[in-house]
Design an enzyme around this catalytic site. Structure first.
Site, PDB file in Angstrom:
ATOM      1  N   GLN A  81       0.846  -1.199   0.000  1.00 20.92           N
ATOM      2  CA  GLN A  81       0.000   0.000   0.000  1.00 20.92           C
ATOM      3  C   GLN A  81       0.883   1.251   0.000  1.00 20.92           C
ATOM      4  O   GLN A  81       0.382   2.359  -0.099  1.00 20.92           O
ATOM      5  CB  GLN A  81      -0.888   0.005   1.252  1.00 20.92           C
ATOM      6  CG  GLN A  81      -1.833  -1.181   1.316  1.00 20.92           C
ATOM      7  CD  GLN A  81      -2.467  -1.283   2.707  1.00 20.92           C
ATOM      8  OE1 GLN A  81      -3.511  -0.718   2.960  1.00 20.92           O
ATOM      9  NE2 GLN A  81      -1.823  -2.000   3.603  1.00 20.92           N
ATOM     10  N   VAL A  83       3.580   4.152  -0.990  1.00 17.99           N
ATOM     11  CA  VAL A  83       3.895   4.910  -2.206  1.00 17.99           C
ATOM     12  C   VAL A  83       5.337   5.432  -2.136  1.00 17.99           C
ATOM     13  O   VAL A  83       5.735   6.273  -2.922  1.00 17.99           O
ATOM     14  CB  VAL A  83       2.892   6.072  -2.396  1.00 17.99           C
ATOM     15  CG1 VAL A  83       1.498   5.546  -2.678  1.00 17.99           C
ATOM     16  CG2 VAL A  83       2.873   7.015  -1.185  1.00 17.99           C
ATOM     17  N   ASP A  84       6.121   4.897  -1.172  1.00 15.22           N
ATOM     18  CA  ASP A  84       7.462   5.442  -0.930  1.00 15.22           C
ATOM     19  C   ASP A  84       8.554   4.848  -1.826  1.00 15.22           C
ATOM     20  O   ASP A  84       9.696   5.319  -1.810  1.00 15.22           O
ATOM     21  CB  ASP A  84       7.845   5.286   0.559  1.00 15.22           C
ATOM     22  CG  ASP A  84       7.775   3.825   1.048  1.00 15.22           C
ATOM     23  OD1 ASP A  84       7.982   2.899   0.248  1.00 15.22           O
ATOM     24  OD2 ASP A  84       7.523   3.633   2.259  1.00 15.22           O
ATOM     25  N   HIS A 101      -1.219   1.492  -4.350  1.00 13.37           N
ATOM     26  CA  HIS A 101      -1.675   2.879  -4.209  1.00 13.37           C
ATOM     27  C   HIS A 101      -0.872   3.869  -5.048  1.00 13.37           C
ATOM     28  O   HIS A 101      -1.001   5.071  -4.864  1.00 13.37           O
ATOM     29  CB  HIS A 101      -1.651   3.294  -2.733  1.00 13.37           C
ATOM     30  CG  HIS A 101      -2.685   2.591  -1.906  1.00 13.37           C
ATOM     31  ND1 HIS A 101      -2.725   2.650  -0.532  1.00 13.37           N
ATOM     32  CD2 HIS A 101      -3.727   1.798  -2.270  1.00 13.37           C
ATOM     33  CE1 HIS A 101      -3.742   1.924  -0.089  1.00 13.37           C
ATOM     34  NE2 HIS A 101      -4.351   1.394  -1.124  1.00 13.37           N
ATOM     35  N   THR A 174       0.541  -2.954   8.618  1.00 14.74           N
ATOM     36  CA  THR A 174      -0.638  -2.203   8.158  1.00 14.74           C
ATOM     37  C   THR A 174      -1.714  -2.224   9.233  1.00 14.74           C
ATOM     38  O   THR A 174      -1.872  -3.222   9.938  1.00 14.74           O
ATOM     39  CB  THR A 174      -1.199  -2.746   6.829  1.00 14.74           C
ATOM     40  OG1 THR A 174      -2.369  -1.993   6.475  1.00 14.74           O
ATOM     41  CG2 THR A 174      -1.546  -4.216   6.872  1.00 14.74           C
ATOM     42  N   ALA A 217       8.872  -4.623  12.116  1.00 13.62           N
ATOM     43  CA  ALA A 217       9.235  -5.273  10.857  1.00 13.62           C
ATOM     44  C   ALA A 217      10.722  -5.627  10.817  1.00 13.62           C
ATOM     45  O   ALA A 217      11.100  -6.733  10.415  1.00 13.62           O
ATOM     46  CB  ALA A 217       8.872  -4.358   9.694  1.00 13.62           C
TER      47      ALA A 217
HETATM   48  P1  OAD Z   1      -1.248   2.997   8.883  1.00 13.67           P
HETATM   49  O1  OAD Z   1      -0.504   4.223   9.274  1.00 13.67           O
HETATM   50  O2  OAD Z   1      -2.722   3.029   8.921  1.00 13.67           O
HETATM   51  O3  OAD Z   1      -0.800   1.783   9.796  1.00 13.67           O
HETATM   52  C1  OAD Z   1       0.567   1.522  10.055  1.00 13.67           C
HETATM   53  C2  OAD Z   1       0.643   0.248  10.851  1.00 13.67           C
HETATM   54  O4  OAD Z   1       2.016  -0.065  11.014  1.00 13.67           O
HETATM   55  C3  OAD Z   1       0.020   0.335  12.254  1.00 13.67           C
HETATM   56  O5  OAD Z   1      -0.817  -0.792  12.464  1.00 13.67           O
HETATM   57  C4  OAD Z   1       1.237   0.282  13.184  1.00 13.67           C
HETATM   58  O6  OAD Z   1       0.968  -0.406  14.415  1.00 13.67           O
HETATM   59  C5  OAD Z   1       2.224  -0.494  12.364  1.00 13.67           C
HETATM   60  N1  OAD Z   1       3.633  -0.220  12.668  1.00 13.67           N
HETATM   61  C6  OAD Z   1       4.188   0.922  13.146  1.00 13.67           C
HETATM   62  N2  OAD Z   1       5.517   0.786  13.276  1.00 13.67           N
HETATM   63  C7  OAD Z   1       5.817  -0.461  12.842  1.00 13.67           C
HETATM   64  C8  OAD Z   1       7.037  -1.192  12.698  1.00 13.67           C
HETATM   65  N3  OAD Z   1       8.214  -0.653  13.026  1.00 13.67           N
HETATM   66  N4  OAD Z   1       6.970  -2.463  12.218  1.00 13.67           N
HETATM   67  C9  OAD Z   1       5.773  -3.017  11.884  1.00 13.67           C
HETATM   68  N5  OAD Z   1       4.600  -2.372  11.989  1.00 13.67           N
HETATM   69  C10 OAD Z   1       4.615  -1.106  12.458  1.00 13.67           C
HETATM   70  O7  OAD Z   1      -0.716   2.589   7.420  1.00 13.67           O
HETATM   71  P2  OAD Z   1      -1.398   1.645   6.328  1.00 13.67           P
HETATM   72  O8  OAD Z   1      -2.132   0.524   6.958  1.00 13.67           O
HETATM   73  O9  OAD Z   1      -0.334   1.334   5.350  1.00 13.67           O
HETATM   74  O10 OAD Z   1      -3.349   5.316   1.467  1.00 13.67           O
HETATM   75  O11 OAD Z   1      -2.439   2.643   5.674  1.00 13.67           O
HETATM   76  C11 OAD Z   1      -3.166   2.222   4.563  1.00 13.67           C
HETATM   77  C12 OAD Z   1      -3.409   3.384   3.621  1.00 13.67           C
HETATM   78  O12 OAD Z   1      -4.040   4.437   4.341  1.00 13.67           O
HETATM   79  C13 OAD Z   1      -2.164   4.021   3.083  1.00 13.67           C
HETATM   80  O13 OAD Z   1      -1.636   3.352   1.956  1.00 13.67           O
HETATM   81  C14 OAD Z   1      -2.630   5.389   2.693  1.00 13.67           C
HETATM   82  C15 OAD Z   1      -3.538   5.700   3.872  1.00 13.67           C
HETATM   83  O14 OAD Z   1      -4.603   6.458   3.567  1.00 13.67           O
HETATM   84  C16 OAD Z   1      -3.154   6.282   0.543  1.00 13.67           C
HETATM   85  O15 OAD Z   1      -2.421   7.227   0.690  1.00 13.67           O
HETATM   86  C17 OAD Z   1      -3.928   6.088  -0.694  1.00 13.67           C
END
Ligand code: OAD
Length: 229
Positions: A81, A83-84, A101, A174, A217
């Site tokens: 998901q 975009v980096d 994305h 995620t 991770a």
């Molecule tokens: P989120 O910011 O919603 O979630 C990030 C997740 O990573 C959370 O569940 C954290 O607990 C977890 N996390 C944080 N640090 C971590 C680490 N070091 N190792 C493993 N996990 C860790 O991000 P996404 O789920 O990717 O869409 O968000 C989904 C989409 O929402 C994104 O792609 C974006 C946003 O709107 C668009 O921009 C279109």
């Protein structure tokens, strides 16, 4: 594999939700929508320009690298998901990577079909300095799927059919709240495959995961792939 912002957190890329998440200081509905872009393209470009600057200073971490190696050696797809561009920067084979994305470093025309890789510094001081299409001169936008827009049908078809056929779906970093990506793990599980979640906190994925690894991770992913072989 499904990855989200958490896999890049230890590279220094801010996540969207949670402590220090991007959406804490910026509301998603104000920024990541086509309506917001139509209303104030300068503000959107200022924000995306900032995100590009942040990401350009970041490098792939050990989790990106372990996944890239695994994808090189086995039949595996990384649906991200993010975009980096950090999976690609870690040398993930192109055939194995689906950027659901879009990309911070691709821009496309709002009027014609032009699309290009672009890593230049965004000048968002005025509407006139914003990125423009080099073919027709219209305003360009980030090649990112915003809220209210649909993912590329080819990406949906590929990832959902592969999720249904997979023995294992590893979900890394995620929050599992943005559809349709969040459903990929359930598709694998319902088809009889296993789901491993890597996330320091519980998420909606936890309830369907075969195993949840409560770690970051970088700590978990390289070791996981040593064990899985
Ligand atoms: P989120 O910011 O919603 O979630 C990030 C997740 O990573 C959370 O569940 C954290 O607990 C977890 N996390 C944080 N640090 C971590 C680490 N070091 N190792 C493993 N996990 C860790 O991000 P996404 O789920 O990717 O869409 O968000 C989904 C989409 O929402 C994104 O792609 C974006 C946003 O709107 C668009 O921009 C279109």
């Amino acid at each position: 594999m499904l990855t989200g912002a958490g896999i890049s957190a230890e590279s220094g890329v801010p996540t969207f939700r949670g402590e220090g998440g991007l959406w804490k200081s910026y509301r998603a509905e104000e920024l990541a929508t086509p309506e917001a872009f139509a209303r104030d393209p300068r503000l959107l470009w200022e924000w995306y320009g900032w995100r590009r600057d942040v990401v350009m200073r970041c490098a792939p971490n050990a989790a990106h690298v372990a996944l890239a190696r695994a994808a090189d050696e086995r039949d595996m797809t990384i649906a991200t998901q993010n975009v980096d561009g950090l999976h690609a920067a870690a040398s993930t084979p192109e055939r194995a990577l689906v950027e659901l994305h879009g990309s911070l470093f691709r821009i496309r025309c709002t009027a014609c079909a032009w699309c290009a890789v672009d890593r230049s510094t965004v000048d968002a001081t005025s509407h006139d300095t914003l990125p423009q299409c080099t073919v027709c001169g219209a305003l360009a936008r980030p090649d990112i799927v915003w809220f209210g827009e649909t993912l590329e049908p080819a990406h949906i078809d590929r990832t959902f059919s592969e999720a249904a056929a997979a023995d294992l779906c590893v979900v890394i970093g995620t929050s599992g709240v943005v559809q349709p990506s969040a459903s990929l793990a359930s598709v694998t599980r319902h088809a009889g495959g296993a789901v491993i979640e890597v996330n320091p906190v519980e998420t909606p994925i936890t309830s369907i995961a075969t195993v949840s690894i409560r770690d970051t991770a970088v700590n978990a992913v390289p070791r996981l792939f040593e064990v899985v072989g």
